[in-house]
Enzyme design. Structure first.
Site, PDB file in Angstrom:
ATOM      1  N   THR A 101     -36.302   5.922  38.967  1.00  0.00           N
ATOM      2  CA  THR A 101     -36.527   4.480  39.141  1.00  0.00           C
ATOM      3  C   THR A 101     -35.440   3.682  38.435  1.00  0.00           C
ATOM      4  O   THR A 101     -34.943   2.691  38.971  1.00  0.00           O
ATOM      5  CB  THR A 101     -37.915   4.077  38.604  1.00  0.00           C
ATOM      6  OG1 THR A 101     -38.911   4.821  39.309  1.00  0.00           O
ATOM      7  CG2 THR A 101     -38.170   2.602  38.798  1.00  0.00           C
TER       8      THR A 101
ATOM      9  N   LYS B 134     -39.858   3.128  48.549  1.00  0.00           N
ATOM     10  CA  LYS B 134     -40.437   4.284  47.854  1.00  0.00           C
ATOM     11  C   LYS B 134     -41.613   4.726  48.714  1.00  0.00           C
ATOM     12  O   LYS B 134     -42.524   3.927  48.972  1.00  0.00           O
ATOM     13  CB  LYS B 134     -40.866   3.867  46.445  1.00  0.00           C
ATOM     14  CG  LYS B 134     -41.754   4.874  45.736  1.00  0.00           C
ATOM     15  CD  LYS B 134     -41.267   5.235  44.358  1.00  0.00           C
ATOM     16  CE  LYS B 134     -42.150   6.325  43.760  1.00  0.00           C
ATOM     17  NZ  LYS B 134     -41.486   7.072  42.688  1.00  0.00           N
TER      18      LYS B 134
HETATM   19  N1  LIG Z   1     -30.742   5.050  31.523  1.00  0.00           N
HETATM   20  C1  LIG Z   1     -31.982   4.907  31.043  1.00  0.00           C
HETATM   21  N2  LIG Z   1     -32.315   3.854  30.297  1.00  0.00           N
HETATM   22  C2  LIG Z   1     -33.546   3.675  29.796  1.00  0.00           C
HETATM   23  N3  LIG Z   1     -34.554   4.542  29.994  1.00  0.00           N
HETATM   24  C3  LIG Z   1     -34.291   5.633  30.718  1.00  0.00           C
HETATM   25  C4  LIG Z   1     -33.014   5.868  31.287  1.00  0.00           C
HETATM   26  N4  LIG Z   1     -33.064   7.032  31.975  1.00  0.00           N
HETATM   27  C5  LIG Z   1     -34.329   7.485  31.840  1.00  0.00           C
HETATM   28  N5  LIG Z   1     -35.074   6.639  31.100  1.00  0.00           N
HETATM   29  C6  LIG Z   1     -36.504   6.764  30.717  1.00  0.00           C
HETATM   30  O1  LIG Z   1     -37.050   7.911  31.287  1.00  0.00           O
HETATM   31  C7  LIG Z   1     -38.389   7.677  31.706  1.00  0.00           C
HETATM   32  C8  LIG Z   1     -38.532   7.981  33.157  1.00  0.00           C
HETATM   33  O2  LIG Z   1     -37.766   7.077  33.920  1.00  0.00           O
HETATM   34  P1  LIG Z   1     -38.176   6.685  35.398  1.00  0.00           P
HETATM   35  O3  LIG Z   1     -39.440   5.930  35.421  1.00  0.00           O
HETATM   36  O4  LIG Z   1     -36.981   6.039  36.003  1.00  0.00           O
HETATM   37  O5  LIG Z   1     -38.420   8.152  36.000  1.00  0.00           O
HETATM   38  P2  LIG Z   1     -38.795   8.565  37.472  1.00  0.00           P
HETATM   39  O6  LIG Z   1     -38.037   9.796  37.761  1.00  0.00           O
HETATM   40  O7  LIG Z   1     -38.621   7.412  38.381  1.00  0.00           O
HETATM   41  O8  LIG Z   1     -40.345   8.897  37.328  1.00  0.00           O
HETATM   42  P3  LIG Z   1     -41.437   9.049  38.518  1.00  0.00           P
HETATM   43  O9  LIG Z   1     -41.367  10.482  38.929  1.00  0.00           O
HETATM   44  O10 LIG Z   1     -42.723   8.697  37.825  1.00  0.00           O
HETATM   45  O11 LIG Z   1     -41.078   8.096  39.616  1.00  0.00           O
HETATM   46  C9  LIG Z   1     -38.705   6.239  31.443  1.00  0.00           C
HETATM   47  O12 LIG Z   1     -39.476   6.144  30.319  1.00  0.00           O
HETATM   48  C10 LIG Z   1     -37.355   5.620  31.263  1.00  0.00           C
HETATM   49  O13 LIG Z   1     -37.430   4.566  30.375  1.00  0.00           O
HETATM   50 MG   LIG Z   2     -40.025   6.466  39.526  1.00  0.00          MG
END
Ligand SMILES: Nc1ncnc2c1ncn2[C@@H]1O[C@H](COP(=O)(O)OP(=O)(O)OP(=O)(O)O)[C@@H](O)[C@H]1O
Ligand SMILES: [Mg+2]
Length: 229
Positions: free
Chosen positions: A16, A37
């Protein structure tokens, strides 16, 4: 359809953050952009910190309504196929493709940034339509989000191999959150993935916050023009 599909080596890996950063950066460039999404789960849980739910954050970056970003929305934090079953709903692959096309505009006038659910082989429907099948149906190239640390070479190579096995064009890998002072191992992970896969590896620093402008600044550090060309 022109755009990028953002998948990850796992759930909670940074998809995300990367998809929102790309969407916000394109919008800040004046590019017409849509976000998509296929399904959001876990809406029963409070979003952590100042980061809204996925479809809400993507919608804010794209200037869309959250319901137009994600056609299927469920409370429990489980895989979409199970969340739908628990809700007595059926996720329909044709509905997903239609919703993605709508987000990209009737004539495909918007660049589409799509975020997957979990990883590439997560089932979307009870009859076994995977996230990977949706990527193929949309014909979008792939960006793989992965963690910087130990284990990431294997997870990233597995994802790239699974994508290529289905004929998907893998345009980039993003390691996130990339530390200010990466270790030798983390640097080596980036160069090793690049050497083994032939895919360019980018890094994304931790964003200070999840405002659209902070995400746009983060997205501007990624080579999306190259990925989209
Ligand atoms: N560049 C970044 N800056 C800040 N936080 C990050 C960064 N990369 C990862 N994170 C942290 O990692 C965690 C997961 O991020 P994110 O929600 O984007 O994952 P996701 O892969 O989209 O998860 P889901 O499978 O639930 O959709 C969050 O808590 C996010 O804050
Ligand atoms: Mg996500």
């Amino acid at each position: 359809m022109r755009g990028l599909f953002v998948t990850g080596t796992d759930t909670e890996i940074g998809k995300t953050v990367v998809a929102a950063a790309l969407t916000a950066a394109l919008a800040a460039d004046g590019v017409a952009v849509g976000a998509f999404k296929p399904a959001v789960t876990g809406l029963d849980e409070e979003p952590d910190g100042d980061k809204p739910h996925d479809h809400e954050l993507l919608a804010a970056c794209a200037g869309m309504a959250p319901e137009d970003v994600a056609p299927y929305r469920f409370g429990p934090a489980v895989s979409p196929h199970l969340a739908a079953e628990l809700a007595g709903e059926v996720i329909d692959a044709a509905t997903l493709v239609a919703a993605a096309r709508a987000a990209a505009g009737e004539r495909g006038e918007r660049v589409l940034i799509a975020e997957g659910v979990g990883g590439l082989l997560v089932p979307l429907t009870l009859d076994g339509v995977l996230v990977r099948d949706l990527v193929v149906a949309l014909g979008l190239p792939l960006v793989v989000v992965a963690r910087p640390g130990l284990g990431t070479i294997n997870h990233t190579m597995l994802t790239i191999e699974a994508a290529r096995g289905a004929g998907i064009d893998v345009r980039g890998v993003v390691l996130t959150p990339w530390p200010q002072e990466p270790t030798d191992m983390q640097r080596s992970n980036a160069t090793t993935i690049e050497a083994l896969s032939g895919v360019g590896v980018s890094t994304l620093a931790r964003v200070p916050g999840f405002s659209v402008s902070e995400l746009a600044s983060a997205g501007a550090t990624l080579p999306y023009d190259h990925w989209l060309s």
